[in-house]
Design a protein around this motif. Structure first.
Motif, PDB file in Angstrom:
ATOM      1  N   ASN A 270       0.996  -1.104   0.148  1.00 16.54           N
ATOM      2  CA  ASN A 270       0.102   0.059  -0.151  1.00 16.54           C
ATOM      3  C   ASN A 270       0.790   1.326  -0.046  1.00 16.54           C
ATOM      4  O   ASN A 270       0.476   2.055  -0.871  1.00 16.54           O
ATOM      5  CB  ASN A 270      -0.862   0.104   1.250  1.00 16.54           C
ATOM      6  CG  ASN A 270      -1.944   1.259   1.265  1.00 16.54           C
ATOM      7  OD1 ASN A 270      -2.737   1.513   0.233  1.00 16.54           O
ATOM      8  ND2 ASN A 270      -1.704   1.875   2.291  1.00 16.54           N
ATOM      9  N   GLY A 273       2.211   2.027  -3.183  1.00 14.30           N
ATOM     10  CA  GLY A 273       1.084   2.439  -4.081  1.00 14.30           C
ATOM     11  C   GLY A 273       1.157   4.053  -3.843  1.00 14.30           C
ATOM     12  O   GLY A 273       1.084   4.785  -4.835  1.00 14.30           O
ATOM     13  N   CYS A 274       1.044   4.494  -2.537  1.00 18.14           N
ATOM     14  CA  CYS A 274       1.052   5.871  -2.426  1.00 18.14           C
ATOM     15  C   CYS A 274       2.220   6.630  -2.884  1.00 18.14           C
ATOM     16  O   CYS A 274       2.112   7.686  -3.402  1.00 18.14           O
ATOM     17  CB  CYS A 274       0.926   6.036  -0.832  1.00 18.14           C
ATOM     18  SG  CYS A 274      -0.444   5.628  -0.060  1.00 18.14           S
ATOM     19  N   GLU A 277       1.738   6.868  -6.860  1.00 18.47           N
ATOM     20  CA  GLU A 277       0.481   7.786  -7.037  1.00 18.47           C
ATOM     21  C   GLU A 277       0.644   9.297  -6.679  1.00 18.47           C
ATOM     22  O   GLU A 277       0.630  10.212  -7.689  1.00 18.47           O
ATOM     23  CB  GLU A 277      -0.809   7.461  -5.864  1.00 18.47           C
ATOM     24  CG  GLU A 277      -2.004   8.366  -6.521  1.00 18.47           C
ATOM     25  CD  GLU A 277      -3.102   7.967  -5.370  1.00 18.47           C
ATOM     26  OE1 GLU A 277      -4.273   8.368  -5.871  1.00 18.47           O
ATOM     27  OE2 GLU A 277      -2.981   7.380  -4.607  1.00 18.47           O
ATOM     28  N   TYR A 293      -1.531  -0.970  -5.131  1.00 19.70           N
ATOM     29  CA  TYR A 293      -2.948  -1.006  -4.412  1.00 19.70           C
ATOM     30  C   TYR A 293      -3.794  -2.134  -4.507  1.00 19.70           C
ATOM     31  O   TYR A 293      -4.395  -2.746  -3.349  1.00 19.70           O
ATOM     32  CB  TYR A 293      -3.723   0.081  -4.811  1.00 19.70           C
ATOM     33  CG  TYR A 293      -3.128   1.414  -4.300  1.00 19.70           C
ATOM     34  CD1 TYR A 293      -2.621   1.759  -3.070  1.00 19.70           C
ATOM     35  CD2 TYR A 293      -3.599   2.718  -5.272  1.00 19.70           C
ATOM     36  CE1 TYR A 293      -2.148   3.078  -2.730  1.00 19.70           C
ATOM     37  CE2 TYR A 293      -3.037   3.843  -4.715  1.00 19.70           C
ATOM     38  CZ  TYR A 293      -2.282   4.072  -3.443  1.00 19.70           C
ATOM     39  OH  TYR A 293      -2.083   5.204  -3.302  1.00 19.70           O
ATOM     40  N   SER A 296      -2.442  -5.106  -2.445  1.00 16.81           N
ATOM     41  CA  SER A 296      -2.512  -5.301  -0.907  1.00 16.81           C
ATOM     42  C   SER A 296      -4.102  -5.183  -0.615  1.00 16.81           C
ATOM     43  O   SER A 296      -4.463  -5.968   0.273  1.00 16.81           O
ATOM     44  CB  SER A 296      -2.103  -3.767  -0.401  1.00 16.81           C
ATOM     45  OG  SER A 296      -2.239  -3.547   0.866  1.00 16.81           O
ATOM     46  N   ALA A 304      -5.869   0.076   1.663  1.00 20.96           N
ATOM     47  CA  ALA A 304      -5.429  -0.128   0.087  1.00 20.96           C
ATOM     48  C   ALA A 304      -6.812  -0.153  -0.663  1.00 20.96           C
ATOM     49  O   ALA A 304      -6.898   0.216  -1.635  1.00 20.96           O
ATOM     50  CB  ALA A 304      -4.449  -1.512   0.033  1.00 20.96           C
ATOM     51  N   ASN A 307      -8.132   3.094  -0.997  1.00 16.47           N
ATOM     52  CA  ASN A 307      -7.220   3.841  -2.124  1.00 16.47           C
ATOM     53  C   ASN A 307      -7.631   3.383  -3.612  1.00 16.47           C
ATOM     54  O   ASN A 307      -7.752   3.983  -4.476  1.00 16.47           O
ATOM     55  CB  ASN A 307      -5.731   3.551  -1.805  1.00 16.47           C
ATOM     56  CG  ASN A 307      -5.524   4.447  -0.761  1.00 16.47           C
ATOM     57  OD1 ASN A 307      -5.971   5.046  -0.048  1.00 16.47           O
ATOM     58  ND2 ASN A 307      -4.079   3.799   0.198  1.00 16.47           N
ATOM     59  N   ILE A 308      -7.718   2.057  -3.519  1.00 19.74           N
ATOM     60  CA  ILE A 308      -7.967   1.649  -4.963  1.00 19.74           C
ATOM     61  C   ILE A 308      -9.429   1.934  -5.274  1.00 19.74           C
ATOM     62  O   ILE A 308      -9.837   2.189  -6.530  1.00 19.74           O
ATOM     63  CB  ILE A 308      -7.816   0.018  -5.129  1.00 19.74           C
ATOM     64  CG1 ILE A 308      -7.923  -0.567  -6.474  1.00 19.74           C
ATOM     65  CG2 ILE A 308      -8.985  -0.791  -4.316  1.00 19.74           C
ATOM     66  CD1 ILE A 308      -6.903  -0.082  -7.280  1.00 19.74           C
TER      67      ILE A 308
END
Length: 617
Positions: A270, A273-274, A277, A293, A296, A304, A307-308
């Motif tokens: 996660n 991914g941040c 992004e 994301y 996770s 996650a 976020n997704i």
């Protein structure tokens, strides 16, 4: 003096003594230790005996055909922490679940399964909802979650000591006590237990049970990694991200997050991914962000999943799909993730979820607010003020918004400023409105900064200050607020709080126009038409922006387009179109448009001058 001779016992006396000795032997004779006790004995002797402990309990599990709940839970514990064998978290997860099927009140199995579901382990799913349900079950049935853990911790087993520290740290199984948590982590870390080294590092980093010492904490985390604790890699990445005990570096943070992700750590996936992004430590790559994301989220990580969901909602790195966004939001919200609850409520409130009501949206906002989610507290206030899913109550709405403002929520200061500006739910007060807008600006709200600029410019609620107005508009413009951009352009054009600069005015006017401010579109067209800029094809650019402004119903732009058509500056003269534009402007009270219409009237597709037949102004 002669020594006394000992008398020999008679046969009857010998028989009595034999009976007594046999009775004493029977009293002192201990029952043979069972497999679980033998396993615990080996665990207490030290790590060199761990292999024996594992073999004994494994053989017992086989002999009992996996029917002994207590032994199954201990076997799961050995597998989870790699005691006498390689660590196997998924197998440990299965053992705990089997133990609970046979005995739902098995304290060890409950304690460890709650931890796995709440925090997640490589290869195991996270499910905070299930973790909460298991914990509530343990409370209702008064299950002693840490009885076995505490017994083994006191006998010196480092993994049990680490778990007991976690019980005190989280308040699950023990009353929360950060000092005792630190004590047990220290005891386990002294035996080089890798999980305890990691937790001790976090205690030092954040000052849990001990004075904060980030550098010492970082060294403990690094020691945990050297002992093959892969979860510590995520926390090292976090240290680099926050600059805790080490020089801040987004690039190094991402490297450690990726190392953690490779070992199946959900938080590492996660966090990576941040980084992708937001472009931290690497170029912005929303496609890679979505990949991490998703990895996770599929393991159950609630952050996650949220976020997704947001990526699907906004079309970031993936095709925009609100339906999929709602699915992910629901999964995350089921784990009581407050941001997911808020986003799901937003989707429901704005009609993106078929068959859902505003009442459901309000209840989700309320549930997230109870978890302390500041934006949700603000949203509950807005719902009360507007009557969205709840009965309209202006005073209660203001109370919720003030509560969010006390938590430094930007939008709450903006909303309170508007309330006091208009007297909505509170007594009207320009001075209080000014103070709320000012605080919103301090917290970085671009819209608050723009309104504050207008207050400084006009002297509303404060003493007029062109210089402060300029600074406020500049703060708003650089923060991306389109109205702040236009107002800053006006400052540069008219020298409000700053020396006149046509070039800077043109720059910010163009920014505002491109962002859709109609007045800025008209002003930009004037810039091009009057040759304030040196670009080629100025008339073509001017015409483009006049048309954009006219689409926004700007009266002066409508009049100019009417004149262009009347005079034939656009292809050939077309009086019908000219009258159409004049009429649109006249409806808004534009004097020049009314004057033109008084001298024009429509006959059979043509227009001609006539001072008698005219439209009234």
């Amino acid at each position: 003096m002669q020594a006394k001779t000992k008398k020999k016992a008679t046969p009857t006396q010998n028989k009595t003594l034999d009976h007594r000795n046999r009775f004493r032997k029977l009293q002192n004779k201990k029952e043979p230790k069972n497999s679980l006790e033998r396993c615990e004995e080996y665990l207490a002797r030290g790590f060199q005996h761990n292999r024996n402990a594992f073999q004994i309990i494994r053989q017992h599990i086989r002999n009992t055909d996996r029917k002994d709940s207590a032994s199954l839970a201990v076997y799961g514990f050995l597998l989870e922490f790699g005691i006498g064998t390689e660590a196997n978290k998924p197998s440990a997860d299965r053992c705990y679940r089997e133990a609970l099927k046979q005995s739902p009140q098995n304290g060890l199995a409950l304690f460890r399964l709650i931890a796995i579901r709440k925090h997640g382990e490589p290869g195991c799913r996270t499910d905070r909802k299930e973790a909460h349900e298991l914990y509530v079950f343990s409370l209702k049935n008064k299950v002693n979650l840490t009885e076995w853990i505490e017994k083994m911790a006191k006998k010196g087993n480092p993994d049990a000591q680490h778990c007991l520290g976690t019980a005190y740290n989280t308040g699950i199984g023990k009353r929360k006590n950060s000092f005792r948590a630190f004590k047990w982590y220290s005891s386990a870390a002294a035996q080089e237990n890798r999980q305890a080294l990691e937790m001790l590092g976090l205690c030092y980093c954040y000052g849990v049970g001990v004075g904060a010492d980030p550098e010492r904490g970082f060294s403990h985390l690094f020691a945990a990694v050297s002992h093959k604790d892969h979860i510590a890699k995520y926390n090292i990445g976090k240290c680099y991200s926050l600059g805790l005990g080490v020089e801040r570096s987004d690039r190094r943070a991402l490297e450690w997050y990726l190392l953690a992700a490779k070992r199946g750590d959900q938080r590492g996936e996660n966090a990576a991914g941040c980084c992708y992004e937001e472009g931290k430590g690497t170029d912005e790559d929303t496609g890679s962000a979505v990949f991490h994301y998703t990895q996770s989220a599929q393991m159950g990580h609630s952050w996650a999943q949220c976020n997704i969901g947001y990526c699907h909602q906004m079309g970031r790195g993936v095709e925009e799909d609100v339906r999929k966004a709602v699915e992910w939001y629901r999964k995350s919200a089921d784990q009581h993730h407050p941001r997911a609850m808020h986003n799901l409520a937003y989707c429901i409130q704005h009609g993106y979820v078929a068959g859902s009501s505003k009442r459901e949206a309000f209840q989700l906002y309320m549930a997230a607010a109870r978890l302390g989610h500041t934006p949700s507290i603000h949203s509950v206030g807005i719902c009360h003020m507007r009557g969205i899913g709840a009965k309209q109550n202006l005073q209660l709405g203001v109370a919720y918004i003030k509560e969010a403002a006390r938590m430094d929520h930007q939008q709450s200061f903006l909303a309170l400023g508007f309330c006091y500006k208009s007297g909505y739910g509170v007594g009207q007060s320009d001075k209080k409105a000014f103070l709320y807008f000012k605080q919103g600006k301090k917290l970085g709200c671009p819209m608050s900064a723009n309104i504050l600029g207008s207050y400084y410019e006009a002297g509303i609620g404060t003493v007029p200050s062109p210089a402060k107005a300029f600074l406020s508009y500049k703060h708003s413009a650089t923060g991306g607020n389109m109205f702040g951009q236009f107002n800053l352009a006006q400052c540069y054009l008219h020298g409000l709080g700053v020396p006149v600069s046509v070039d800077r005015s043109f720059y910010w006017c163009k920014k505002a126009a491109e962002n859709g401010v109609v007045r800025a579109q008209y002003k930009l067209a004037v810039f091009y038409e009057t040759n304030f800029c040196d670009e080629e094809n100025s008339f073509k650019h001017a015409l483009y922006w006049y048309i954009k402004a006219a689409e926004g119903n700007h009266p002066k732009a409508l009049v100019i387009l009417g004149q262009y058509y009347e005079c034939g500056l656009i292809k050939e003269a077309h009086m019908v179109v000219a009258v159409k534009f004049y009429t649109q402007a006249a409806v808004q009270g534009n004097k020049l448009a009314c004057d033109r219409l008084r001298t024009l009237y429509y006959v059979g597709g043509e227009c001609r001058e006539n001072s008698v037949v005219a439209l009234s102004g």
